[in-house]
Design an enzyme around this catalytic site. Sequence first.
Site, mmCIF file in Angstrom:
data_model
loop_
_atom_site.group_PDB
_atom_site.id
_atom_site.type_symbol
_atom_site.label_atom_id
_atom_site.label_comp_id
_atom_site.label_asym_id
_atom_site.label_seq_id
_atom_site.Cartn_x
_atom_site.Cartn_y
_atom_site.Cartn_z
ATOM 1 N N ASP A 81 9.310 7.983 0.454
ATOM 2 C CA ASP A 81 8.710 9.313 0.362
ATOM 3 C C ASP A 81 7.305 9.146 -0.221
ATOM 4 O OD1 ASP A 81 8.981 8.949 -2.357
ATOM 5 O OD2 ASP A 81 10.584 10.441 -2.592
ATOM 6 N N ALA A 82 6.677 10.241 -0.606
ATOM 7 C CA ALA A 82 5.272 10.155 -1.017
ATOM 8 C C ALA A 82 5.097 9.561 -2.412
ATOM 9 C CB ALA A 82 4.628 11.539 -0.941
ATOM 10 N N ARG A 142 0.849 -1.189 0.000
ATOM 11 C CA ARG A 142 0.000 0.000 0.000
ATOM 12 C C ARG A 142 0.883 1.237 0.000
ATOM 13 N NH1 ARG A 142 -5.123 -0.235 1.387
ATOM 14 N NH2 ARG A 142 -5.007 1.884 2.194
ATOM 15 N N HIS A 171 12.325 -2.997 -2.467
ATOM 16 C CA HIS A 171 11.577 -3.095 -3.732
ATOM 17 C C HIS A 171 12.336 -4.034 -4.682
ATOM 18 C CE1 HIS A 171 8.905 -2.050 -6.941
ATOM 19 N NE2 HIS A 171 9.926 -1.726 -7.708
ATOM 20 N N LEU A 196 1.745 4.930 1.256
ATOM 21 C CA LEU A 196 1.533 5.672 2.495
ATOM 22 C C LEU A 196 1.325 7.146 2.177
ATOM 23 C CD1 LEU A 196 4.327 3.864 4.492
ATOM 24 C CD2 LEU A 196 1.857 3.634 4.847
HETATM 25 C C1 GAR Z 1 9.365 -8.528 -1.897
HETATM 26 O O1 GAR Z 1 10.013 -8.983 -3.061
HETATM 27 C C2 GAR Z 1 9.309 -7.018 -1.872
HETATM 28 O O2 GAR Z 1 10.415 -6.435 -2.480
HETATM 29 C C3 GAR Z 1 8.064 -6.763 -2.672
HETATM 30 O O3 GAR Z 1 7.163 -7.724 -2.206
HETATM 31 C C4 GAR Z 1 7.883 -8.895 -1.912
HETATM 32 C C5 GAR Z 1 7.429 -9.421 -0.575
HETATM 33 O O4 GAR Z 1 7.960 -10.685 -0.354
HETATM 34 N N1 GAR Z 1 7.593 -5.427 -2.498
HETATM 35 C C6 GAR Z 1 7.102 -4.685 -3.491
HETATM 36 O O5 GAR Z 1 6.943 -5.099 -4.607
HETATM 37 C C7 GAR Z 1 6.743 -3.267 -3.095
HETATM 38 N N2 GAR Z 1 6.637 -2.429 -4.251
HETATM 39 P P1 GAR Z 1 7.946 -11.341 1.080
HETATM 40 O O6 GAR Z 1 6.507 -11.252 1.608
HETATM 41 O O7 GAR Z 1 8.353 -12.757 0.835
HETATM 42 O O8 GAR Z 1 8.908 -10.615 1.938
#
Ligand code: GAR
Length: 211
Positions: free
Chosen positions: A150-151, A100, A118, A102
């Site tokens: 950040d936003a 989500r 990320h 923020l």
């Molecule tokens: C991770 O790869 C994280 O980088 C990504 O969700 C996955 C969570 O995996 N986040 C994003 O894509 C945010 N934009 P996990 O639940 O196994 O830690």
Amino acid sequence: MTGVDPVAGLPRPLRLGVLASGSGSNLQAVLDAAVPGVVPALVLSDKPAAGALERARRAGVATEVLRPRDFASREAFDAALVETLRRHDTHLVALAGFMRLLTPVFLDEFRLRVVNVHPALCPSFPGLNAPAQAVGWGVKVTGCTVHFVDAGVDTGPIIAQAAVPVADDDTADTLHDRIRVEEHRLLPAALGWLAAGRVRVDGRHVRVLPE
Ligand code: GAR
């Protein structure tokens, strides 16, 4: 020395709140790493069935669930996030697969104290399904980024990145599995650098001081 130490003056160990929507493998990496100077104090999810909550319970870490549909607006949800994190006395927040965005209601309370992981080399492939975006583009190298939030969408100052080569036969899932290996190394490392007072932020630029 120029730049701001985002956690200057905070007591140690830093009490960490982890926000997670999914399986929680990054949370597990943080738990397993036992990062010096950091104590996981709370795992908070927007999804009651998130695997991250079970991992937290197994590790004896407090959990909370806040469901967005119980709130009238994103701002009201974020205000509840802030209240919950404050109640658990958290100083620092890690977004470990928290899906989500923020709002300033949250970010103004934890300025430079929210880090996100990320699964791409920012600023490439922001938002959802970054490994699929990388496969779709046909890039030869992607990776992961740990950055302050950040936003914007995955736009904040970059703390660390790691590269992951893309194989010709990669699917989004096989690529994401290899990216996760790097995330599991980088996120605990970045939290440790912060706790050790080795991070300086100067606008967009982040330096990690030598040990
Ligand atoms: C991770 O790869 C994280 O980088 C990504 O969700 C996955 C969570 O995996 N986040 C994003 O894509 C945010 N934009 P996990 O639940 O196994 O830690």
